[in-house]
Write a protein that holds these residues in place. Structure first.
Motif, PDB file in Angstrom:
ATOM      1  N   PRO A 150      17.226   7.144  37.802  1.00 28.67           N
ATOM      2  CA  PRO A 150      16.576   5.953  38.354  1.00 28.67           C
ATOM      3  C   PRO A 150      17.390   5.200  39.408  1.00 28.67           C
ATOM      4  CG  PRO A 150      17.397   5.497  36.162  1.00 28.67           C
ATOM      5  CD  PRO A 150      17.613   6.955  36.385  1.00 28.67           C
ATOM      6  N   ALA A 151      18.688   5.486  39.508  1.00 29.44           N
ATOM      7  CA  ALA A 151      19.505   4.716  40.451  1.00 29.44           C
ATOM      8  C   ALA A 151      20.708   5.527  40.882  1.00 29.44           C
ATOM      9  CB  ALA A 151      19.957   3.406  39.799  1.00 29.44           C
ATOM     10  N   LYS A 152      21.264   5.140  42.012  1.00 30.01           N
ATOM     11  CA  LYS A 152      22.455   5.805  42.530  1.00 30.01           C
ATOM     12  C   LYS A 152      23.680   5.219  41.845  1.00 30.01           C
ATOM     13  CE  LYS A 152      24.647   7.344  46.813  1.00 30.01           C
ATOM     14  NZ  LYS A 152      24.674   7.221  48.293  1.00 30.01           N
ATOM     15  N   LYS A 153      23.931   5.731  40.634  1.00 27.45           N
ATOM     16  CA  LYS A 153      25.042   5.229  39.825  1.00 27.45           C
ATOM     17  C   LYS A 153      25.821   6.410  39.269  1.00 27.45           C
ATOM     18  CE  LYS A 153      22.898   0.847  38.516  1.00 27.45           C
ATOM     19  NZ  LYS A 153      23.853  -0.030  39.199  1.00 27.45           N
ATOM     20  N   THR A 154      26.890   6.101  38.544  1.00 22.97           N
ATOM     21  CA  THR A 154      27.665   7.133  37.852  1.00 22.97           C
ATOM     22  C   THR A 154      27.170   7.234  36.411  1.00 22.97           C
ATOM     23  OG1 THR A 154      29.594   6.765  39.234  1.00 22.97           O
ATOM     24  CG2 THR A 154      29.954   7.851  37.106  1.00 22.97           C
ATOM     25  N   TYR A 155      26.909   8.460  35.988  1.00 21.67           N
ATOM     26  CA  TYR A 155      26.349   8.710  34.663  1.00 21.67           C
ATOM     27  C   TYR A 155      27.428   9.351  33.797  1.00 21.67           C
ATOM     28  CZ  TYR A 155      21.977   7.439  36.806  1.00 21.67           C
ATOM     29  OH  TYR A 155      20.990   6.731  37.442  1.00 21.67           O
ATOM     30  N   LYS A 156      27.784   8.641  32.712  1.00 23.47           N
ATOM     31  CA  LYS A 156      28.862   9.107  31.834  1.00 23.47           C
ATOM     32  C   LYS A 156      28.273   9.911  30.675  1.00 23.47           C
ATOM     33  CE  LYS A 156      32.683   7.531  28.904  1.00 23.47           C
ATOM     34  NZ  LYS A 156      33.325   6.362  28.263  1.00 23.47           N
ATOM     35  N   LEU A 157      28.773  11.116  30.509  1.00 27.34           N
ATOM     36  CA  LEU A 157      28.308  11.990  29.424  1.00 27.34           C
ATOM     37  C   LEU A 157      28.899  11.504  28.095  1.00 27.34           C
ATOM     38  CD1 LEU A 157      26.780  14.653  28.694  1.00 27.34           C
ATOM     39  CD2 LEU A 157      28.957  15.841  29.036  1.00 27.34           C
ATOM     40  N   ILE A 158      28.035  11.026  27.172  1.00 28.04           N
ATOM     41  CA  ILE A 158      28.530  10.515  25.885  1.00 28.04           C
ATOM     42  C   ILE A 158      28.162  11.432  24.717  1.00 28.04           C
ATOM     43  CG2 ILE A 158      28.504   8.125  26.682  1.00 28.04           C
ATOM     44  CD1 ILE A 158      25.952   7.738  24.918  1.00 28.04           C
ATOM     45  N   LEU A 159      27.290  12.407  24.963  1.00 23.90           N
ATOM     46  CA  LEU A 159      26.948  13.366  23.909  1.00 23.90           C
ATOM     47  C   LEU A 159      26.607  14.697  24.553  1.00 23.90           C
ATOM     48  CD1 LEU A 159      26.448  13.855  20.845  1.00 23.90           C
ATOM     49  CD2 LEU A 159      24.038  13.317  21.272  1.00 23.90           C
ATOM     50  N   ASP A 160      27.275  15.734  24.071  1.00 23.69           N
ATOM     51  CA  ASP A 160      27.108  17.077  24.638  1.00 23.69           C
ATOM     52  C   ASP A 160      27.015  18.063  23.478  1.00 23.69           C
ATOM     53  OD1 ASP A 160      27.261  19.479  25.962  1.00 23.69           O
ATOM     54  OD2 ASP A 160      29.375  19.276  26.529  1.00 23.69           O
ATOM     55  N   SER A 161      25.853  18.689  23.322  1.00 26.49           N
ATOM     56  CA  SER A 161      25.664  19.597  22.185  1.00 26.49           C
ATOM     57  C   SER A 161      26.548  20.828  22.274  1.00 26.49           C
ATOM     58  CB  SER A 161      24.193  20.023  22.088  1.00 26.49           C
ATOM     59  OG  SER A 161      23.777  20.675  23.279  1.00 26.49           O
ATOM     60  N   ASP A 162      27.152  21.058  23.450  1.00 18.26           N
ATOM     61  CA  ASP A 162      28.024  22.219  23.609  1.00 18.26           C
ATOM     62  C   ASP A 162      29.459  21.927  23.200  1.00 18.26           C
ATOM     63  OD1 ASP A 162      28.209  24.956  24.374  1.00 18.26           O
ATOM     64  OD2 ASP A 162      29.270  24.357  26.210  1.00 18.26           O
ATOM     65  N   SER A 163      29.715  20.724  22.685  1.00 18.62           N
ATOM     66  CA  SER A 163      31.067  20.373  22.265  1.00 18.62           C
ATOM     67  C   SER A 163      31.490  21.183  21.038  1.00 18.62           C
ATOM     68  CB  SER A 163      31.156  18.885  21.929  1.00 18.62           C
ATOM     69  OG  SER A 163      30.947  18.100  23.074  1.00 18.62           O
ATOM     70  N   GLU A 164      32.772  21.406  20.938  1.00 17.67           N
ATOM     71  CA  GLU A 164      33.308  22.234  19.856  1.00 17.67           C
ATOM     72  C   GLU A 164      33.018  21.648  18.481  1.00 17.67           C
ATOM     73  OE1 GLU A 164      37.536  24.487  18.738  1.00 17.67           O
ATOM     74  OE2 GLU A 164      37.428  23.055  20.397  1.00 17.67           O
ATOM     75  N   GLU A 165      33.016  20.304  18.372  1.00 17.78           N
ATOM     76  CA  GLU A 165      32.804  19.666  17.058  1.00 17.78           C
ATOM     77  C   GLU A 165      31.388  19.915  16.535  1.00 17.78           C
ATOM     78  OE1 GLU A 165      32.626  15.315  17.044  1.00 17.78           O
ATOM     79  OE2 GLU A 165      32.569  15.397  19.245  1.00 17.78           O
ATOM     80  N   PHE A 166      30.495  20.357  17.420  1.00 20.63           N
ATOM     81  CA  PHE A 166      29.121  20.654  17.008  1.00 20.63           C
ATOM     82  C   PHE A 166      28.836  22.158  17.055  1.00 20.63           C
ATOM     83  CE2 PHE A 166      28.844  16.612  19.602  1.00 20.63           C
ATOM     84  CZ  PHE A 166      29.086  15.780  18.513  1.00 20.63           C
ATOM     85  N   GLY A 167      29.878  22.963  17.154  1.00 16.28           N
ATOM     86  CA  GLY A 167      29.713  24.407  17.145  1.00 16.28           C
ATOM     87  C   GLY A 167      29.429  25.020  18.498  1.00 16.28           C
ATOM     88  N   GLY A 168      29.575  24.232  19.562  1.00 14.98           N
ATOM     89  CA  GLY A 168      29.330  24.749  20.900  1.00 14.98           C
ATOM     90  C   GLY A 168      30.517  25.519  21.443  1.00 14.98           C
ATOM     91  N   CYS A 169      30.369  25.994  22.672  1.00 16.80           N
ATOM     92  CA  CYS A 169      31.427  26.784  23.309  1.00 16.80           C
ATOM     93  C   CYS A 169      32.511  25.910  23.934  1.00 16.80           C
ATOM     94  CB  CYS A 169      30.836  27.695  24.391  1.00 16.80           C
ATOM     95  SG  CYS A 169      29.677  28.907  23.721  1.00 16.80           S
ATOM     96  N   SER A 170      32.200  24.608  24.031  1.00 15.06           N
ATOM     97  CA  SER A 170      33.166  23.643  24.539  1.00 15.06           C
ATOM     98  C   SER A 170      33.709  24.015  25.909  1.00 15.06           C
ATOM     99  CB  SER A 170      34.332  23.479  23.541  1.00 15.06           C
ATOM    100  OG  SER A 170      35.068  22.319  23.813  1.00 15.06           O
ATOM    101  N   ARG A 171      32.817  24.400  26.796  1.00 18.43           N
ATOM    102  CA  ARG A 171      33.237  24.685  28.166  1.00 18.43           C
ATOM    103  C   ARG A 171      33.735  23.398  28.820  1.00 18.43           C
ATOM    104  NH1 ARG A 171      28.653  27.536  27.117  1.00 18.43           N
ATOM    105  NH2 ARG A 171      28.734  29.797  27.409  1.00 18.43           N
TER     106      ARG A 171
END
Length: 633
Positions: free
Chosen positions: A578-599
């Motif tokens: 919706p706007a020209k802003k910076t978007y901070k990733l706060i949840l990523d299903s690929d994270s190691e703590e959730f069994g992802g590959c944690s790239r």
């Protein structure tokens, strides 16, 4: 001197005796300096009544009760010296046609452990509460209760966890639960515990939905004081308590409310109004003031005496419709010739207004499964004045979609968007309750398509969508770690599954989602308004991806959700913003703590001027199979 005064009788007859639990029933007291118990019973159609119990050797002629004036009111009373807390008792009722009935006390505060059916004397007045801070804080949210987070952990206490190797049932007591359940719920991030089956009931297999003791915490887990201790400890640890409450029907057990004094006292006399043919239970007579007062008194006991923060009212639809679960000829239309139970409608308006008016910040929740209008609407607008309604429509659509093979989801994309078309009509709670994981419906994880890890990734995406979607939240115990077996009240949850990394990862996922929910007002402040939600792309059916924004009242810290429901990687995925802003990733299903590959991937994404999803700005983010990403901006 009568315990049940002339004023008590008047208020009871008007359905306005709001502390009736302090009058009817068995209450330890002093009379002329002698300690004992005063017994009071409403049984207008009884010829004679005796109190029998462990204190008189169950002698059926030892202690006859006196009928108070006016006789038509039907209040019987007797003070028995020497009776002590813990003594068992019943009422022996002689009917006008000479039958003898052995009944438990409808107003008893405690009961014998099943299979026993006697009531037990209890003094519930001496517990020392220390939750004043919680109660004061709750009251401050009277005006903005809907703008607070509500994440409910639904619990059946007898099967959450059990003591191994014990000769009895191995149930955790209320005090055991205070030591173990409260820390677990706190760590996970839930705001409230909803307890099933607290009002006393005879049959374990009913899960507490066929009640005989509306004023008694079940003795399966301890005493009334133990229950008060549990609630007090929850509050001291900033956890709210909601109870399932069942004013819709009651069982026909011989010791219970059915045909209590030889007549249809608590139930409608006409079986076409007074019986549920499918359930084999009786229906309360909502037109009788004393019956309404019985139910009102029960609700107020739990909310005011035991400090619970809300009641989830079971089977509301069965009360509203005279023909609920009935065939032609099994029901009677109302005075206008239709199927609405006018007395039940007025009862709801009365009790909800009363409970919420007397207890600022408490909630009344309707399990209502139809399209009845204005369940959460104000009485002034002909609403029922519940605080919240379970969103059964969302639940059915969500589960229908989640069960599908991903190949077929493109043709059912609307099932996940439809709930937003009516979201403003009520104040909703999104529920995945015990009812969805019993009776061959499969556990949540086994509803998911695919094999192995695909099931877990499917469920993770579903939970993320649920947490982002407008509406308060409820998850039944065990769903947070993907219990494999259907739930059964006969055993504890399969906690050993947490030794398996897949189950531990999904528990971590739910925990993370709950903490994000609690910390971000965008996810709960504007649940019932389009002001709190905006689709980025509701129509990406070919890729089965949903993207949307949740907004807070102050416009700060908005959240962008992206949820993919196919096993296809989208390395070139781009989403409009919706706007020209910076978007901070706060949840990523690929994270190691959730069994992802944690790239390795950036934590911040700056919007660029590149049209996408009909918006001039967008960000690029590589989306994994069943990928979920949540951004704050």
């Amino acid at each position: 001197m009568a315990n049940f005064s002339e004023l008590d009788r008047y208020l009871f007859g008007q359905a306005t005796h709001y502390e009736i639990y302090r009058k009817l029933g068995a209450h330890p007291t002093d009379e002329y300096g002698i300690r004992g118990v005063c017994f009071d019973l409403w049984a207008p159609n009884a010829a004679r009544v005796w109190v029998i119990g462990s204190f008189n050797g169950w002698d059926e002629g030892a202690n006859e009760m006196k009928r108070l004036e006016p006789e038509t009111m039907g209040i019987f009373e007797l003070f028995i010296p020497g009776v002590e807390e813990g003594d068992l008792y019943k009422y022996l009722i002689e009917t006008k046609d000479g039958k003898r009935l052995y009944k438990a006390d409808p107003y008893a505060n405690y009961a014998e452990l099943r299979p026993g059916t006697a009531s037990a004397v209890a003094d519930i007045e001496h517990f020392k509460w220390s939750d004043a801070e919680w109660m004061k804080e709750r009251a401050t949210h009277k005006e903005d209760v809907y703008e607070q987070p509500l994440a409910i952990y639904e619990v059946h206490p007898g099967s959450w966890m059990r003591h191994p190797g014990r000769q009895d049932d191995g149930f955790y007591s209320y005090r055991d639960l205070a030591k173990s359940l409260i820390p677990y719920v706190t760590e996970m991030g839930y705001s409230h515990i909803e307890l099933m089956g607290i009002c006393e009931y005879p049959y374990d297999g009913s899960w507490g939905y066929q009640v005989t003791g509306y004023y008694a915490p079940t003795s399966r887990y301890g005493t009334p004081e133990d229950f008060a201790y549990f609630v007090n400890e929850c509050h001291r640890h900033k956890i709210g308590v909601i109870l399932d409450w069942v004013p819709a029907h009651f069982p026909k057990d011989a010791h219970g409310l059915a045909e209590f004094d030889g007549s249809c006292l608590y139930e409608y006399a006409d079986p076409r109004k007074g019986e549920h043919p499918d359930w084999g239970t009786k229906i309360f007579d909502y037109g009788k003031n004393e019956v309404k007062n019985f139910l009102i008194g029960s609700a107020l006991l739990w909310v005011e005496h035991y400090h619970v923060d809300g009641l989830r009212v079971d089977a509301v639809a069965s009360m509203l419709y005279l023909d609920y679960g009935k065939e032609a000829g099994q029901w009677v239309p109302n005075q206008y010739g239709d199927n609405k139970n006018l007395e039940a409608i007025e009862f709801f308006k009365h009790i909800n207004t009363l409970v919420l008016g007397r207890n600022p910040g408490a909630v009344m929740i309707a399990e209502e499964s139809t399209a009845w209008p204005k369940v959460t609407g104000p009485v002034e607008d002909d609403g029922l004045n519940f605080s919240y309604k379970w969103n059964m429509g969302w639940m059915h659509d969500f589960l229908d979609y989640m069960k599908l093979d991903p190949y077929f989801r493109r043709d059912n994309h609307h099932k996940m968007t439809f709930a937003m078309s009516y979201n403003e009509s009520e104040k909703y709670i999104l529920v995945l309750s015990h009812d969805e994981v019993v009776h061959l419906k499969c556990s949540m994880i086994n509803k998911m398509p695919g094999l192995g890890i695909d099931k877990f990734r499917n469920l993770m995406a579903g939970y993320a969508f649920m947490m982002g979607h407008p509406g308060k939240k409820l998850l039944f115990m065990g769903q947070e770690f993907a219990q494999l077996r259907e739930w059964s009240e006969e055993r504890e949850l399969d906690w050993f599954l947490l030794d398996n990394p897949d189950h531990k990862h999904i528990q971590n996922w739910v925990k993370k989602l709950l903490h994000i929910y609690r910390k971000n007002p965008a996810l709960y402040e504007l649940d019932s308004s389009w002001g709190g939600f905006e689709w980025i792309n509701a129509n990406d059916a070919d890729r089965s991806i949903y993207s949307f924004i949740r907004k807070s009242k102050d416009g700060k810290n908005q959240l962008l959700f992206v949820c993919s429901f196919t096993p296809v990687a989208r390395p070139d995925y781009r989403v409009g913003v919706p706007a020209k802003k910076t978007y901070k990733l706060i949840l990523d299903s690929d994270s190691e703590e959730f069994g992802g590959c944690s790239r390795q991937r950036p934590q911040s994404y700056k919007a660029v001027e590149a049209e996408c999803d009909g918006r001039p700005y967008s960000i690029a983010y590589p989306l994994e199979p069943y990928g979920v990403a949540v951004f704050r901006y």
